[in-house]
Write a protein that holds these residues in place. Sequence first.
Motif, PDB file in Angstrom:
ATOM      1  N   SER A 278     -15.404 -29.392  16.136  1.00 44.72           N
ATOM      2  CA  SER A 278     -14.281 -28.476  15.913  1.00 44.72           C
ATOM      3  C   SER A 278     -13.660 -28.751  14.556  1.00 44.72           C
ATOM      4  N   ASP A 279     -12.905 -27.775  14.060  1.00 50.32           N
ATOM      5  CA  ASP A 279     -12.223 -27.960  12.775  1.00 50.32           C
ATOM      6  C   ASP A 279     -11.276 -29.151  12.834  1.00 50.32           C
ATOM      7  N   ASP A 280     -10.620 -29.336  13.983  1.00 50.53           N
ATOM      8  CA  ASP A 280      -9.667 -30.431  14.112  1.00 50.53           C
ATOM      9  C   ASP A 280     -10.375 -31.780  13.999  1.00 50.53           C
ATOM     10  N   VAL A 281     -11.536 -31.906  14.635  1.00 52.26           N
ATOM     11  CA  VAL A 281     -12.299 -33.154  14.563  1.00 52.26           C
ATOM     12  C   VAL A 281     -12.781 -33.389  13.136  1.00 52.26           C
ATOM     13  N   ARG A 282     -13.241 -32.317  12.496  1.00 44.53           N
ATOM     14  CA  ARG A 282     -13.705 -32.436  11.111  1.00 44.53           C
ATOM     15  C   ARG A 282     -12.575 -32.877  10.182  1.00 44.53           C
ATOM     16  N   MET A 283     -11.379 -32.327  10.385  1.00 41.25           N
ATOM     17  CA  MET A 283     -10.249 -32.708   9.541  1.00 41.25           C
ATOM     18  C   MET A 283      -9.871 -34.168   9.743  1.00 41.25           C
ATOM     19  N   ASP A 284      -9.910 -34.634  10.986  1.00 44.09           N
ATOM     20  CA  ASP A 284      -9.600 -36.043  11.246  1.00 44.09           C
ATOM     21  C   ASP A 284     -10.630 -36.961  10.595  1.00 44.09           C
ATOM     22  N   PHE A 285     -11.901 -36.552  10.668  1.00 49.62           N
ATOM     23  CA  PHE A 285     -12.969 -37.335  10.043  1.00 49.62           C
ATOM     24  C   PHE A 285     -12.773 -37.390   8.525  1.00 49.62           C
ATOM     25  N   ALA A 286     -12.440 -36.243   7.919  1.00 48.67           N
ATOM     26  CA  ALA A 286     -12.208 -36.190   6.470  1.00 48.67           C
ATOM     27  C   ALA A 286     -10.972 -36.982   6.083  1.00 48.67           C
ATOM     28  N   ARG A 287      -9.944 -36.924   6.911  1.00 47.46           N
ATOM     29  CA  ARG A 287      -8.712 -37.677   6.640  1.00 47.46           C
ATOM     30  C   ARG A 287      -9.007 -39.176   6.551  1.00 47.46           C
ATOM     31  N   ARG A 288      -9.803 -39.675   7.479  1.00 42.76           N
ATOM     32  CA  ARG A 288     -10.138 -41.105   7.465  1.00 42.76           C
ATOM     33  C   ARG A 288     -11.038 -41.448   6.278  1.00 42.76           C
ATOM     34  N   THR A 289     -11.904 -40.522   5.911  1.00 42.08           N
ATOM     35  CA  THR A 289     -12.823 -40.772   4.798  1.00 42.08           C
ATOM     36  C   THR A 289     -12.092 -40.861   3.472  1.00 42.08           C
ATOM     37  N   PHE A 290     -11.176 -39.920   3.235  1.00 39.28           N
ATOM     38  CA  PHE A 290     -10.496 -39.848   1.932  1.00 39.28           C
ATOM     39  C   PHE A 290      -9.179 -40.616   1.892  1.00 39.28           C
ATOM     40  N   LYS A 291      -8.737 -41.148   3.028  1.00 36.53           N
ATOM     41  CA  LYS A 291      -7.493 -41.934   3.128  1.00 36.53           C
ATOM     42  C   LYS A 291      -6.255 -41.110   2.764  1.00 36.53           C
ATOM     43  N   VAL A 292      -6.338 -39.809   2.983  1.00 36.75           N
ATOM     44  CA  VAL A 292      -5.184 -38.945   2.750  1.00 36.75           C
ATOM     45  C   VAL A 292      -4.680 -38.445   4.095  1.00 36.75           C
ATOM     46  N   SER A 293      -3.558 -37.762   4.091  1.00 32.37           N
ATOM     47  CA  SER A 293      -2.997 -37.242   5.327  1.00 32.37           C
ATOM     48  C   SER A 293      -3.762 -36.014   5.806  1.00 32.37           C
ATOM     49  N   LYS A 294      -3.545 -35.660   7.057  1.00 29.80           N
ATOM     50  CA  LYS A 294      -4.171 -34.458   7.611  1.00 29.80           C
ATOM     51  C   LYS A 294      -3.661 -33.208   6.899  1.00 29.80           C
ATOM     52  N   VAL A 295      -2.420 -33.270   6.397  1.00 29.50           N
ATOM     53  CA  VAL A 295      -1.860 -32.137   5.654  1.00 29.50           C
ATOM     54  C   VAL A 295      -2.679 -31.861   4.398  1.00 29.50           C
ATOM     55  N   VAL A 296      -3.023 -32.915   3.665  1.00 31.54           N
ATOM     56  CA  VAL A 296      -3.806 -32.742   2.440  1.00 31.54           C
ATOM     57  C   VAL A 296      -5.204 -32.216   2.769  1.00 31.54           C
ATOM     58  N   ILE A 297      -5.808 -32.752   3.826  1.00 36.00           N
ATOM     59  CA  ILE A 297      -7.135 -32.273   4.232  1.00 36.00           C
ATOM     60  C   ILE A 297      -7.066 -30.816   4.672  1.00 36.00           C
ATOM     61  N   ALA A 298      -6.029 -30.467   5.431  1.00 37.50           N
ATOM     62  CA  ALA A 298      -5.878 -29.080   5.877  1.00 37.50           C
ATOM     63  C   ALA A 298      -5.694 -28.150   4.684  1.00 37.50           C
ATOM     64  N   ARG A 299      -4.986 -28.621   3.695  1.00 39.93           N
ATOM     65  CA  ARG A 299      -4.787 -27.799   2.501  1.00 39.93           C
ATOM     66  C   ARG A 299      -6.106 -27.576   1.771  1.00 39.93           C
ATOM     67  N   ARG A 300      -6.898 -28.623   1.647  1.00 37.32           N
ATOM     68  CA  ARG A 300      -8.200 -28.468   1.001  1.00 37.32           C
ATOM     69  C   ARG A 300      -9.084 -27.525   1.801  1.00 37.32           C
ATOM     70  N   ALA A 301      -9.056 -27.660   3.117  1.00 32.57           N
ATOM     71  CA  ALA A 301      -9.866 -26.793   3.971  1.00 32.57           C
ATOM     72  C   ALA A 301      -9.415 -25.340   3.842  1.00 32.57           C
ATOM     73  N   TYR A 302      -8.116 -25.132   3.751  1.00 39.57           N
ATOM     74  CA  TYR A 302      -7.606 -23.768   3.566  1.00 39.57           C
ATOM     75  C   TYR A 302      -7.997 -23.215   2.198  1.00 39.57           C
ATOM     76  N   ASP A 303      -7.842 -24.029   1.147  1.00 40.03           N
ATOM     77  CA  ASP A 303      -8.206 -23.589  -0.205  1.00 40.03           C
ATOM     78  C   ASP A 303      -9.672 -23.185  -0.293  1.00 40.03           C
ATOM     79  N   LEU A 304     -10.511 -23.843   0.502  1.00 42.36           N
ATOM     80  CA  LEU A 304     -11.949 -23.572   0.474  1.00 42.36           C
ATOM     81  C   LEU A 304     -12.379 -22.604   1.582  1.00 42.36           C
ATOM     82  N   ASN A 305     -11.368 -21.918   2.187  1.00 43.56           N
ATOM     83  CA  ASN A 305     -11.618 -20.885   3.210  1.00 43.56           C
ATOM     84  C   ASN A 305     -12.329 -21.426   4.446  1.00 43.56           C
ATOM     85  N   LEU A 306     -12.023 -22.666   4.796  1.00 42.43           N
ATOM     86  CA  LEU A 306     -12.639 -23.262   5.986  1.00 42.43           C
ATOM     87  C   LEU A 306     -11.724 -23.173   7.199  1.00 42.43           C
TER      88      LEU A 306
END
Length: 386
Positions: A278-306
């Motif tokens: 799911s998108d939520d699982v993917r965002m959590d995985f990316a958050r842990r990978t990049f050491k940023v908050s879920k907000v930043v990951i969600a913003r990147r996902a939105y910017d890239l139309n994901l």
Amino acid sequence: MLKLSSMELIELSPAVLDWAASQAGSHVGEVAQKVSKRAAEKIISGQLTYPQVIKYAKLTGVPLGFLFVDEPPVPRAPPIADFRTVQDSQPLSRDFFEVFDDIEFKHAWLRERLISEDADPLPFVGKYIEKLPAPEDLAVEMRQTIGFNDETRLRLRTPDELFSFLAEACEKIGIFVFKNGIVGNNTSRPLSVVEFRGFAIADPYCPLVFINGADAQAAWVFTLAHELAHIWLGHSGISDAGVAAKNVEERYCNAVAGEFLVPTKRFREVWNEIEGASDDVRMDFARRTFKVSKVVIARRAYDLNLISKEVYFAIYRLARNASKDKKSTGGDFFRTLAVRNSKNFSAQVSDLAIAGSITLSHAGRLLNTTPNNVVKLYEKRNAISI
């Protein structure tokens, strides 16, 4: 002398009442409810008793006499470029101008001191004032300049550690980072996030970033990266770093900030690494990978139309509410004082005061605190790391 019965209604200009509310980062309906829920409609229409006028002036922080004029005063022009996407609907309030004037006072003192000591201008400030590089290229250069690489990221454990590392890395190369969610040290005057999220002063001798600490704690790091891009472009300005920015430079700085924190190519690889999730699982995985908050990951996902805008804003609102709850618990006064005034700036001011190079009174004005607290700040800085 004006003598009125406490029940006699006074006719005031609704436009002036609306202006007064805006000076407190509010609107006339909200202030009217605080003055009197029962008489709110009358207040909005400009009909108030004298005690209500006094209360309205107190709530908005506007001198009483200003409420009796027919038209609102001419708005003060923004002191630096206004890049905000909300500038037409949300005028800059009294709170913003007081914060900016205070920062400008500190900046002027700091600049004069550095120049008197023959400091050299910093080469990265305004480096791209004439021609913009690709966002990913500027992001790489910014990371290299402050020493932020994949090896460093791996050592960081949380988004809070990432923000602290980046802020301190900026200060090491001469960028002063101020973060405050209130006016000065007045806890009863929180800053409006709708109004602005930060601003940058692109001075070659002492570039400065101010971050609105009232924003979601998870979003601070994005604002910091966004303002750094403005400094490389050499443009001082006020930002809201909105996802739907219309200003060309704001969109560019948003793109740089995204690439700085979460490079597109690597992000897509991480996003696709767990196909079917799911998108939520993917965002959590990316958050842990990049050491940023879920907000930043969600913003990147939105910017890239994901993900959709609705999903992004739902995550952002949760983070904002969590920040409010966390901030209400308080914290160490002197640690907070240093962060509000840039750790580097606070250190310089307190060191000079204790050495007798400036008076304790002047140091207190520079740090918005008492002379006694300047001494205590110096003692704590030299006893523990803050």
